[in-house]
Enzyme design. Structure first.
Site, PDB file in Angstrom:
ATOM      1  N   THR A  97      -1.178  -5.702   4.753  1.00  0.00           N
ATOM      2  CA  THR A  97      -2.240  -5.309   6.397  1.00  0.00           C
ATOM      3  C   THR A  97      -3.562  -5.427   4.241  1.00  0.00           C
ATOM      4  OG1 THR A  97      -0.502  -4.320   7.302  1.00  0.00           O
ATOM      5  CG2 THR A  97      -2.969  -3.395   7.248  1.00  0.00           C
ATOM      6  N   LYS A 172      -5.173  -7.013  13.048  1.00  0.00           N
ATOM      7  CA  LYS A 172      -4.518  -5.913  12.936  1.00  0.00           C
ATOM      8  C   LYS A 172      -5.315  -4.436  12.801  1.00  0.00           C
ATOM      9  CE  LYS A 172      -0.664  -2.801  11.014  1.00  0.00           C
ATOM     10  NZ  LYS A 172       0.502  -3.058  11.467  1.00  0.00           N
ATOM     11  N   LYS A 240      -5.514   3.978   4.232  1.00  0.00           N
ATOM     12  CA  LYS A 240      -6.100   2.297   3.939  1.00  0.00           C
ATOM     13  C   LYS A 240      -5.851   1.564   5.378  1.00  0.00           C
ATOM     14  CE  LYS A 240      -2.690  -0.372   3.500  1.00  0.00           C
ATOM     15  NZ  LYS A 240      -2.584  -1.511   3.677  1.00  0.00           N
TER      16      LYS A 240
HETATM   17  P1  NAP Z   1       6.196   0.009   0.029  1.00  0.00           P
HETATM   18  O1  NAP Z   1       7.556   0.075   0.316  1.00  0.00           O
HETATM   19  O2  NAP Z   1       5.041   0.877  -0.514  1.00  0.00           O
HETATM   20  O3  NAP Z   1       6.068  -1.694  -0.854  1.00  0.00           O
HETATM   21  C1  NAP Z   1       4.657  -2.311  -1.249  1.00  0.00           C
HETATM   22  C2  NAP Z   1       5.789  -3.213  -2.395  1.00  0.00           C
HETATM   23  O4  NAP Z   1       4.053  -4.184  -3.005  1.00  0.00           O
HETATM   24  C3  NAP Z   1       6.353  -2.970  -3.328  1.00  0.00           C
HETATM   25  O5  NAP Z   1       7.185  -3.876  -3.208  1.00  0.00           O
HETATM   26  C4  NAP Z   1       5.722  -3.092  -4.077  1.00  0.00           C
HETATM   27  O6  NAP Z   1       6.110  -2.837  -5.928  1.00  0.00           O
HETATM   28  C5  NAP Z   1       4.262  -4.147  -4.363  1.00  0.00           C
HETATM   29  N1  NAP Z   1       2.881  -3.984  -5.050  1.00  0.00           N
HETATM   30  C6  NAP Z   1       2.423  -2.915  -5.132  1.00  0.00           C
HETATM   31  N2  NAP Z   1       1.490  -3.137  -5.706  1.00  0.00           N
HETATM   32  C7  NAP Z   1       1.675  -3.832  -6.293  1.00  0.00           C
HETATM   33  C8  NAP Z   1       0.719  -4.378  -7.735  1.00  0.00           C
HETATM   34  N3  NAP Z   1       0.162  -4.789  -7.397  1.00  0.00           N
HETATM   35  N4  NAP Z   1       2.147  -6.138  -8.586  1.00  0.00           N
HETATM   36  C9  NAP Z   1       2.459  -6.042  -7.701  1.00  0.00           C
HETATM   37  N5  NAP Z   1       3.673  -5.905  -7.122  1.00  0.00           N
HETATM   38  C10 NAP Z   1       2.804  -4.348  -6.314  1.00  0.00           C
HETATM   39  O7  NAP Z   1       5.327  -0.694   1.375  1.00  0.00           O
HETATM   40  P2  NAP Z   1       5.401  -1.308   2.924  1.00  0.00           P
HETATM   41  O8  NAP Z   1       5.492  -0.069   3.336  1.00  0.00           O
HETATM   42  O9  NAP Z   1       6.330  -2.157   2.509  1.00  0.00           O
HETATM   43  O10 NAP Z   1       3.968  -1.952   3.544  1.00  0.00           O
HETATM   44  C11 NAP Z   1       3.591  -3.643   2.691  1.00  0.00           C
HETATM   45  C12 NAP Z   1       2.299  -3.873   3.848  1.00  0.00           C
HETATM   46  O11 NAP Z   1       2.736  -4.216   4.966  1.00  0.00           O
HETATM   47  C13 NAP Z   1       1.448  -2.775   3.212  1.00  0.00           C
HETATM   48  O12 NAP Z   1       0.182  -3.338   3.646  1.00  0.00           O
HETATM   49  C14 NAP Z   1       1.054  -2.105   4.482  1.00  0.00           C
HETATM   50  O13 NAP Z   1      -0.210  -1.153   5.301  1.00  0.00           O
HETATM   51  C15 NAP Z   1       2.132  -2.957   5.324  1.00  0.00           C
HETATM   52  N6  NAP Z   1       2.846  -2.549   6.616  1.00  0.00           N
HETATM   53  C16 NAP Z   1       3.276  -1.930   7.005  1.00  0.00           C
HETATM   54  C17 NAP Z   1       4.396  -1.029   7.577  1.00  0.00           C
HETATM   55  C18 NAP Z   1       5.376   0.054   7.146  1.00  0.00           C
HETATM   56  O14 NAP Z   1       5.727   1.036   8.523  1.00  0.00           O
HETATM   57  N7  NAP Z   1       6.136   0.351   6.380  1.00  0.00           N
HETATM   58  C19 NAP Z   1       4.029  -1.158   9.326  1.00  0.00           C
HETATM   59  C20 NAP Z   1       3.284  -2.581   9.154  1.00  0.00           C
HETATM   60  C21 NAP Z   1       2.687  -2.794   8.185  1.00  0.00           C
HETATM   61  P3  NAP Z   1       7.395  -1.841  -6.452  1.00  0.00           P
HETATM   62  O15 NAP Z   1       8.105  -1.639  -6.063  1.00  0.00           O
HETATM   63  O16 NAP Z   1       7.050  -2.712  -7.757  1.00  0.00           O
HETATM   64  O17 NAP Z   1       6.378  -0.539  -6.279  1.00  0.00           O
END
Ligand code: NAP
Length: 288
Positions: A97, A172, A240
């Site tokens: 997102t 979104k 965010k």
């Molecule tokens: P998350 O669990 O925090 O995972 C984030 C991922 O991105 C991790 O693999 C992290 O690596 C990686 N990452 C972050 N910064 C990085 C960087 N600078 N370089 C390389 N890798 C990096 O987040 P998530 O919940 O999966 O969400 C991912 C996206 O989907 C976000 O944009 C969120 O807004 C969206 N989203 C989430 C949900 C939800 O319910 N969680 C629902 C809809 C949409 P590390 O493992 O090393 O930290």
């Protein structure tokens, strides 16, 4: 079956990459924290790369699912980003997102080297990712969408093409505007019914089937009544997303007074230590 790279094995990306394997694709993953990538590879018996660029080498489709614009820029256009190895005719599909501006920028960068781009943010949360039942809002040109759609089917319940690059992210934002105001309404209703001395379960049992009903009401009223806020999408992520929404509204002139106010309420929740609480927690602000 296709050769796919998946960058970012977080809450969402880890199960999404797994669904690609179950659909029969060959998957190479990259994750910043190596141990998570190793765990994924031991679970799914596929390949691991040490940089995003290495993962994208030779891939027909490259998926990214990281935190925000800055993270996305790093794994795509950064020193070790996928853009350096993305093949002609490959497609970059971004599930982060993020802003519509970075989607357009990535679209231009991909075009420059003969590749395609789709911005494809998701809804449905952790459960949707684990069950392969996400809603996916997609921006990009028709031909690229036609190529990317069958691959995304591996983890989707619904996929919608909404026009040019950036439009997936804009859609979104619409989704998040709907949710923010609704959750504040649900919090106020729950607060009111308690003050009125009503029995919460009984109230929601009847009203959820009428015009006031919503996914949030059906799935969150019980946990809200129990003062539990550990059920999904976190306040930090919502802030965010709302900052992306409010930035975009400043550009397009939309007036979003309720969304802006609810954003401030979520800031209060963060100050209360609730950054990781789920987004139904505005009730906690009313009933600390
Ligand atoms: P998350 O669990 O925090 O995972 C984030 C991922 O991105 C991790 O693999 C992290 O690596 C990686 N990452 C972050 N910064 C990085 C960087 N600078 N370089 C390389 N890798 C990096 O987040 P998530 O919940 O999966 O969400 C991912 C996206 O989907 C976000 O944009 C969120 O807004 C969206 N989203 C989430 C949900 C939800 O319910 N969680 C629902 C809809 C949409 P590390 O493992 O090393 O930290």
């Amino acid at each position: 079956m296709a050769k796919v790279a998946f960058i970012g094995l977080g809450t969402m990306g880890y199960p999404m990459a797994g669904h690609l394997v179950k659909a029969g694709h060959e998957v190479c993953v990259y994750n910043r924290t190596l141990s998570k990538a190793e765990q994924w590879v031991s679970q799914y018996g596929q390949h691991l790369a040490l940089t995003p660029a290495a993962a994208a080498e030779g891939a027909e489709f490259v998926m990214t699912c990281v935190g925000n614009d800055q993270d996305l820029r790093q794994v795509t256009l950064g020193e070790e980003g996928v853009i350096h190895t993305l093949g002609r005719d490959a497609v970059l599909i971004d599930h982060t997102t993020a802003s519509a501006a970075i989607a357009r920028e990535l679209d231009a960068a991909c075009r420059e080297q003969g590749a395609g781009f789709l911005d494809a943010p998701v809804s449905g949360g952790q459960a949707g990712a684990e069950n392969g039942a996400l809603g996916i809002m997609v921006g990009g040109d028709d031909a690229t969408f036609a190529r990317g759609e069958p691959i995304m089917q591996a983890y989707a319940k619904a996929i919608k093409h909404l026009g040019e690059a950036g439009n997936g992210q804009l859609t979104k934002m619409v989704n998040q505007i709907c949710i923010a105001g609704l959750l504040q309404g649900l919090a106020e209703a729950t607060h009111f019914l308690k003050r009125a001395g009503l029995e919460g379960e009984a109230v929601f049992d009847v009203i959820q089937h009428g015009a006031a009903g919503s996914w949030q009401m059906s799935n969150r009223h019980q946990t809200m009544l129990n003062d539990q806020y550990d059920f999904g999408f976190a306040v930090d992520w919502m802030r965010k997303d709302l900052s992306l929404v409010l930035d975009e509204a400043r550009r397009n002139g939309a007036r979003l007074p309720v969304t802006a106010l609810v954003d401030q309420f979520y800031a209060d929740v963060q100050e209360m230590g609730g950054g990781r609480w789920d987004t139904s927690s505005p009730l906690k602000r009313l009933e600390p």
